[in-house]
Design a protein around this motif. Structure first.
Motif, short mmCIF file in Angstrom:
data_model
loop_
_atom_site.label_atom_id
_atom_site.label_comp_id
_atom_site.label_asym_id
_atom_site.label_seq_id
_atom_site.Cartn_x
_atom_site.Cartn_y
_atom_site.Cartn_z
N TYR A 26 0.86 -1.18 0.00
CA TYR A 26 0.00 0.00 0.00
C TYR A 26 0.89 1.22 0.00
N GLY A 27 0.63 2.15 -0.92
CA GLY A 27 1.31 3.43 -0.93
C GLY A 27 0.25 4.50 -0.92
N GLY A 28 0.31 5.44 0.01
CA GLY A 28 -0.76 6.42 0.09
C GLY A 28 -0.29 7.76 0.59
N TYR A 29 -1.26 8.64 0.72
CA TYR A 29 -1.03 9.99 1.23
C TYR A 29 -2.32 10.39 1.93
N PRO A 30 -2.23 11.00 3.13
CA PRO A 30 -3.46 11.26 3.89
C PRO A 30 -4.41 12.21 3.18
N ILE A 31 -5.68 11.84 3.16
CA ILE A 31 -6.71 12.76 2.67
C ILE A 31 -8.08 12.33 3.17
N THR A 32 -8.81 13.28 3.69
CA THR A 32 -10.19 13.07 4.11
C THR A 32 -11.05 12.90 2.86
N PRO A 33 -12.03 12.03 2.86
CA PRO A 33 -12.47 11.11 3.92
C PRO A 33 -12.00 9.67 3.72
N SER A 34 -10.77 9.48 3.22
CA SER A 34 -10.29 8.11 2.98
C SER A 34 -9.27 7.67 4.03
N THR A 35 -8.90 8.56 4.95
CA THR A 35 -7.72 8.35 5.78
C THR A 35 -7.76 7.07 6.62
N GLY A 49 3.59 -8.92 7.47
CA GLY A 49 4.82 -8.87 6.69
C GLY A 49 4.69 -8.20 5.35
N SER A 50 3.61 -7.46 5.12
CA SER A 50 3.48 -6.77 3.84
C SER A 50 3.82 -5.28 4.02
N ALA A 51 3.93 -4.58 2.90
CA ALA A 51 4.60 -3.27 2.90
C ALA A 51 3.61 -2.11 2.88
N PHE A 52 3.68 -1.26 3.88
CA PHE A 52 2.90 -0.02 3.94
C PHE A 52 3.85 1.16 3.88
N ILE A 53 3.58 2.09 3.00
CA ILE A 53 4.41 3.30 2.95
C ILE A 53 3.54 4.53 2.74
#
Lengths: 376, 273
Positions: A26-35, A49-53
């Protein structure tokens, strides 16, 4: 084992669906209303053991998702309208280079920064045409928390099966409302992408099989192939040959268009003898469902047509009702987006009316019922 | 056949670069460095953005990813983080890395993710035929700076160091042997590495600024570059107009994927209990 019963938000159900589908990146960036999607995955993904960034912006998040998918990881990002705009550049890249990924857009009021905490369905056309150039798109639109779980899994499956980016369009109501949901202990039919059956020498990365989908090698497996957003031929290298450009863009459309039976999903309520068809999707379909039932109680032959797959638009499914229809109503939280597609397919065979609003308020059953009574 | 030729896709050559361009020399240095570092050809990914420099991976026989303008490091971060055992090398241009990709660049430095980044600096947007870039010096000319460039330019290496890169070096196409050595060291650094490779663009930047032929421009690199060791021995007056080449910064910091791996391991150890 029995399923786990929970009270969850749509955003939380999306996370459960992603985990059930086997999300690895998962690669993301904070934004309402999905946060909440990012927050929950940040907690859960390292545990398996999976990758969050969390990337520096939406553009980089979409880029990272594509890079990760090239290594074989099932990859996803989540955002809302303004962030979805930023993702469009690399969304087009994923579609053209046929790299599977899932983009969740929890729609909020716009344009611009708009109404960050209010519901809207105003990214329907952005999902279809937001990235430049001619391209096919798959977008799914759940109406409930439970459906969000299943459509998230389906989004991963379609992305992997058809080697494309799949958009999951939630609206803020579906994202944030809480409902009872049964999460199964095990999910069947989780798909993974088709791998090449030949070695490096025989591998042409963009040579399709009969189903028009090329098998996909992962980076690091020794295939040593090239990926570019430039127009490319079957070898993956850039070309200016217009014949090859035509072959590629035709194939990208056909691999979706030839499989509408598999990709397009709808739900109908009381459409068998309906003379008034209400078209609605997402949370608006819940109001529409109530309105149609209330209309029936008044003796009005109304029915609901709910696209679950919103792109490709369920044109054939809609057209089969045309002979019986006297009126069509489209209810959506924007000033008229999917109604254009409905009008195009109704093609003058019945009047098409809108129940439209773009002020950040829900469309109520009363509003839709009033319209039904008006046009009957 | 040279030792590094096996890293080239000979059926894709000759390249599309203009005659006299420095990028071919730098591609040679990159492939020689990969050979010296003995990277596994099947476990190495080369990523680029858009521009003249970004066409190089197409000629290099690895898994290669030609992405969108400025975004190479976003894609590369996804590759590296999803599969940390892969070697990831990123090739960018100066406009690509520092204008449209500037945000991605500083954040990749900050994360100290184990990626080797080579920025081919020719002081101009070459692919679009000669507009000023963030590396065009003030007062110099470009098609979009017909009266002299108003903007000031970055110092790539100072920027990289300040943003947190753990290996920073500068070389030039003229000093190709030294450049090979710097890139090799950058590959060995277990964190985010930046090598600025000064290149010449005789077609656009050179012509617009009356810098002569490719040979003249290479000679200018020879005249103007001063090694780190030599620069310590000369006065600041003598340093006017000079460019320092060599290893400029080296530090140790936890590497991004390793820090994450530690979190995963400790969480999984707790689950086992």
């Amino acid at each position: 084992m029995s399923p786990t019963i929970k009270l969850l938000q749509g955003n939380e159900a999306c996370v459960e669906g992603a985990l059930a589908a086997g999300i690895q990146f998962y690669g993301g960036y904070p934004i309402t209303p999905s946060t909440e999607i990012a927050e929950l995955l940040a907690e859960k993904m390292p545990r398996v053991g999976s990758a969050f960034i969390q990337m520096e912006d939406e553009i980089a998040a979409m880029a990272a998702v594509i890079g990760a998918s090239l290594t074989g990881a099932k990859s996803m990002t989540a955002t809302s309208g303004p962030g979805f705009s930023l993702k469009q550049e690399n969304l087009g890249y994923a579609i053209y280079t046929e790299i599977p990924c899932v983009i969740v857009n929890v729609m909020r009021g716009g344009p611009s920064t708009g109404l960050p905490t209010s519901p809207s369905q105003s990214d329907v056309m952005q999902a279809r045409w937001g990235t430049h150039g001619d391209h096919p798109v798959i977008a799914l639109c759940p109406s409930s928390v439970e459906e969000t779980f299943w459509l998230t899994i389906r989004a991963f499956n379609l992305a992997e099966k058809y080697r494309t980016a799949v958009i999951l369009l939630l609206d803020e109501v579906v994202g944030h409302m809480r409902e009872r949901i049964e999460i199964p202990d095990h999910v069947d039919n989780v798909l993974t992408r088709k791998k090449p059956s030949v070695g490096r020498e025989g591998y042409r990365p963009y040579q399709p099989d009969a189903d028009l989908i090329p098998p996909m090698a992962s980076f690091g497996e020794g295939y040593r192939y090239h990926v570019t957003g430039l127009t490319h031929d079957e070898t993956g290298f850039p070309t200016n040959d217009t014949e090859k450009a035509g072959i590629l863009i035709d194939r990208l459309h056909k691999k979706i268009d030839n499989n509408l039976d598999d990709i397009v999903e709808i739900e109908t309520q009381m459409m068998e003898d309906a003379e008034i068809m209400v078209v609605a999707y997402g949370s608006t379909a819940r109001s529409a469902s109530r309105a149609v039932k209330d209309a029936r109680a008044l003796g009005i032959k109304a029915g609901l047509f709910r696209p679950i797959t919103i792109w490709p638009f369920p044109a054939n499914e809609l057209k089969q009702y045309l002979p019986q229809l006297k009126q069509v109503i489209v209810a959506e939280m924007n000033l008229g987006q999917l109604i254009l597609e409905v009008e195009r397919n109704v093609a003058g065979k019945a009047p098409v009316h809108g129940v439209l609003r773009g002020d950040g308020e829900l469309i109520t059953p009363t509003q839709i019922l009033a319209r039904i009574k008006e046009v009957q | 056949m040279s030792a590094y030729e096996k890293y080239l896709r000979n059926n894709r050559l000759p390249h599309i670069l203009c005659s006299g361009c420095g990028h071919g020399i730098i591609m040679g240095a990159i492939t020689r460095a990969i050979e010296k570092a003995d990277l596994d050809q099947d476990r190495t990914v080369v990523v680029s953005g858009i521009g003249c420099s970004s066409r190089l991976p197409g000629y290099m026989d690895f898994d290669t990813l030609h992405t969108t303008h400025g975004r190479a490091l976003g894609f590369a971060t996804g590759v590296k983080f999803a599969k940390p055992e892969l070697n990831v090398i990123v090739i960018m241009g100066d406009g690509d890395a520092l204008a449209i990709g500037g945000n991605h660049f500083i954040h990749a430095c900050r994360r100290n993710i184990n990626i080797t980044t080579i920025i081919l600096n020719n002081n101009v947007y070459g692919m679009t035929s000669g507009q000023f870039s963030p590396m065009t010096p003030q007062g110099h000319f470009a098609t979009t700076a017909p009266y002299g460039n108003v903007d000031r330019n970055f110092d790539i290496c100072e920027l990289s160091r300040a943003a947190g890169a753990t290996y920073v070096a500068r070389g030039s196409a003229y000093h190709a042997v030294m450049l090979t050595d710097l890139i090799t060291k950058a590959i060995f650094n277990p964190g985010f590495s930046v090598v600025e490779a000064i290149s010449q663009c005789p077609t656009y930047y050179g012509r617009k600024n009356k810098q002569g032929t490719a040979v003249d421009m290479l000679n200018a690199q020879k005249e103007n570059c001063v090694t780190v060791a030599a620069s310590a021995k000369i006065t600041s007056d003598q340093m006017q107009g000079k460019i320092i080449i060599g290893e400029l910064h080296k530090s140790e910091a936890p590497e991004y994927t390793a820090v994450y791996r530690n979190i995963v391991d400790s969480l999984q150890a707790k689950e086992m209990k």
